[in-house]
Motif scaffolding. Structure first.
Motif, PDB file in Angstrom:
ATOM      1  N   LEU A  61      46.514  49.615   7.522  1.00  0.00           N
ATOM      2  CA  LEU A  61      45.969  48.476   6.876  1.00  0.00           C
ATOM      3  C   LEU A  61      46.569  47.088   7.564  1.00  0.00           C
ATOM      4  N   VAL A  85      39.403  36.772   2.874  1.00  0.00           N
ATOM      5  CA  VAL A  85      39.555  36.441   4.263  1.00  0.00           C
ATOM      6  C   VAL A  85      39.005  35.086   4.675  1.00  0.00           C
ATOM      7  N   ALA A 140      45.416  46.220  10.792  1.00  0.00           N
ATOM      8  CA  ALA A 140      44.214  45.929  11.197  1.00  0.00           C
ATOM      9  C   ALA A 140      44.120  44.475  10.783  1.00  0.00           C
ATOM     10  N   ILE A 141      44.769  44.000   9.600  1.00  0.00           N
ATOM     11  CA  ILE A 141      44.924  42.688   9.370  1.00  0.00           C
ATOM     12  C   ILE A 141      45.527  41.665  10.490  1.00  0.00           C
ATOM     13  N   ILE A 191      34.989  42.020  10.672  1.00  0.00           N
ATOM     14  CA  ILE A 191      35.868  42.055   9.719  1.00  0.00           C
ATOM     15  C   ILE A 191      35.921  43.419   8.904  1.00  0.00           C
ATOM     16  N   ARG A 192      34.649  43.482   8.447  1.00  0.00           N
ATOM     17  CA  ARG A 192      34.368  44.948   7.669  1.00  0.00           C
ATOM     18  C   ARG A 192      34.794  46.309   8.292  1.00  0.00           C
ATOM     19  N   LEU A 197      38.675  46.263   8.806  1.00  0.00           N
ATOM     20  CA  LEU A 197      39.402  46.806   7.478  1.00  0.00           C
ATOM     21  C   LEU A 197      39.045  48.165   6.904  1.00  0.00           C
ATOM     22  N   MET A 252      37.216  46.729  -1.017  1.00  0.00           N
ATOM     23  CA  MET A 252      38.081  47.698  -0.186  1.00  0.00           C
ATOM     24  C   MET A 252      38.235  48.984  -0.953  1.00  0.00           C
ATOM     25  N   LEU A 304      42.869  41.456  13.317  1.00  0.00           N
ATOM     26  CA  LEU A 304      41.938  40.109  12.869  1.00  0.00           C
ATOM     27  C   LEU A 304      42.352  38.858  13.145  1.00  0.00           C
ATOM     28  N   ALA A 339      36.362  48.872   5.930  1.00  0.00           N
ATOM     29  CA  ALA A 339      35.744  48.577   4.266  1.00  0.00           C
ATOM     30  C   ALA A 339      34.274  49.171   4.351  1.00  0.00           C
ATOM     31  N   LEU A 345      39.860  41.952  -0.467  1.00  0.00           N
ATOM     32  CA  LEU A 345      40.513  40.981   0.268  1.00  0.00           C
ATOM     33  C   LEU A 345      39.835  39.770   0.539  1.00  0.00           C
ATOM     34  N   VAL A 402      44.448  36.039   4.842  1.00  0.00           N
ATOM     35  CA  VAL A 402      44.105  37.332   4.293  1.00  0.00           C
ATOM     36  C   VAL A 402      44.755  37.633   2.933  1.00  0.00           C
TER      37      VAL A 402
END
Length: 344
Positions: free
Chosen positions: A269, A326, A272-273, A338-339, A342, A260, A276, A344, A324, A285
């Motif tokens: 953030l 996951v 975003a989690i 996922i990237r 987040l 990250m 997901l 990333a 992080l 996470v």
């Protein structure tokens, strides 16, 4: 403790995010004069829980007594990892009075109990008890409860679904193996949720055992340590979905580590989690993130869409390199998505 006495070992099991690390932190700081050692088994190559516990090391449980085994289930790597680690703990200059084992949230506890029968250690340690943590709020919501009618309906609708989901089997095996069950997050579940969760757990337990409520990992150590269960000699009373199998697989689950960059907006953030969890069925996470302009690292712990975050300690001389971990069922891991979510 006499060198001839067996060292008691408490196995702490429970699903992802049920509060195992929080419980161990409480036991470490309330050991009642016991000298503890802690073995943490994480699912994935980057350890978070072990780092958290080492930051809480005290005289009765110094940092050298906290050992982390990452990227491998200890019940699958007995000869290579588990036995040498136990032997190393017993060979410390000051022998521990009690060993705590925090299993991976994906682990089945019964195969680990079988490892205590290995000749190299069976005369030296004993399983004082198995403590299973169950997230009361999640159980009350039916997340991992075994609903026979629903499963039958699914099986009739789709011939490929002739058994319960892997998550249900993990939950049930943990409950079946326990000597005490701790319903964590009791404050979030409330009286009605606790009553509902208790009924679910009682239905899954093959025998009558204590089911206690717990908030923020606080429980009297006298209640969970010193049970003298000798669980390794009582395997028949602890049925498992995997009885009769010589091994077990973790292929139903996958762990990825996402490096990250520094983030400027903590709330973004968290959002975003949460996204997901809703859109990608991400189960867990956890990790650390650097926040722009802040000298402290941000500790992130998420179970589904429930995200907790706090600044835990300064980065100091460590690189401000966040990551992080996951975890989800295998088919739900889409690394690119996922990237992207987040950032990333």
């Amino acid at each position: 403790m006499s060198d001839l006495a067996k060292i008691p070992v408490t196995v702490i099991t429970g699903f992802l995010g049920s509060g195992k690390t929080t419980l161990i932190r409480h036991l470490m700081t309330n050991a009642g004069g016991r000298r503890l050692a802690v073995l943490v088994n994480e699912f994935g190559t980057v350890g978070v829980d072990g780092d958290i516990l080492k930051s809480c090391a005290i005289e009765d449980c110094p940092a050298e007594n906290i050992v982390e085994l990452a990227n491998g289930c200890i019940c699958c790597t007995v000869a290579d990892d588990f036995i040498p680690t136990i032997e190393a703990l017993m060979a410390l200059p000051t022998r521990p009075d009690h060993i705590l084992i925090e299993t991976s949230g994906l682990a089945l506890p019964k195969p680990l109990l079988k490892a205590f029968d290995w000749p190299a250690i069976r005369s030296k340690i004993t399983v004082d008890g198995v403590i299973a943590l169950a997230d009361a709020e999640a159980v009350a919501a039916g997340t991992f409860a075994a609903d026979v009618a629903a499963v039958d309906a699914q099986r009739l609708a789709d011939d490929s679904l002739d058994h319960e989901t892997p998550l249900s089997e993990v939950f049930e095996d943990q409950i079946s193996c326990a000597d005490i069950i701790l319903m964590s997050k009791a404050d979030l579940a409330g009286p009605e949720g606790l009553a509902k969760a208790r009924k679910v757990i009682e239905a899954e337990s093959p025998r009558e055992i204590p089911i206690l409520e717990m908030t923020e990992g606080v429980i009297d150590p006298k209640v969970v340590l010193g049970l003298n269960a000798a669980a390794e000699d009582d395997l028949a009373a602890r049925p498992s979905h995997h009885d009769g199998h010589d091994d077990h697989e973790h292929d139903d689950f996958e762990t990825v580590v996402i490096p990250m960059p520094e983030v400027s907006d903590v709330e973004a953030l968290v959002a975003a989690i949460e996204r997901l969890a809703r859109e990608q069925n991400i189960l867990r996470v956890k990790g650390y993130v650097a926040v722009e302009g802040r000298p402290m690292r941000l500790l992130v712990q998420a179970v589904g869409a429930r995200v907790r975050q706090q600044f835990d300690r300064p980065w100091g001389s460590d690189p401000r390199a966040g990551h992080l971990v996951v975890i989800a069922e295998h088919d739900d891991i889409n690394l690119a998505v996922i990237r992207d979510v987040l950032g990333a």
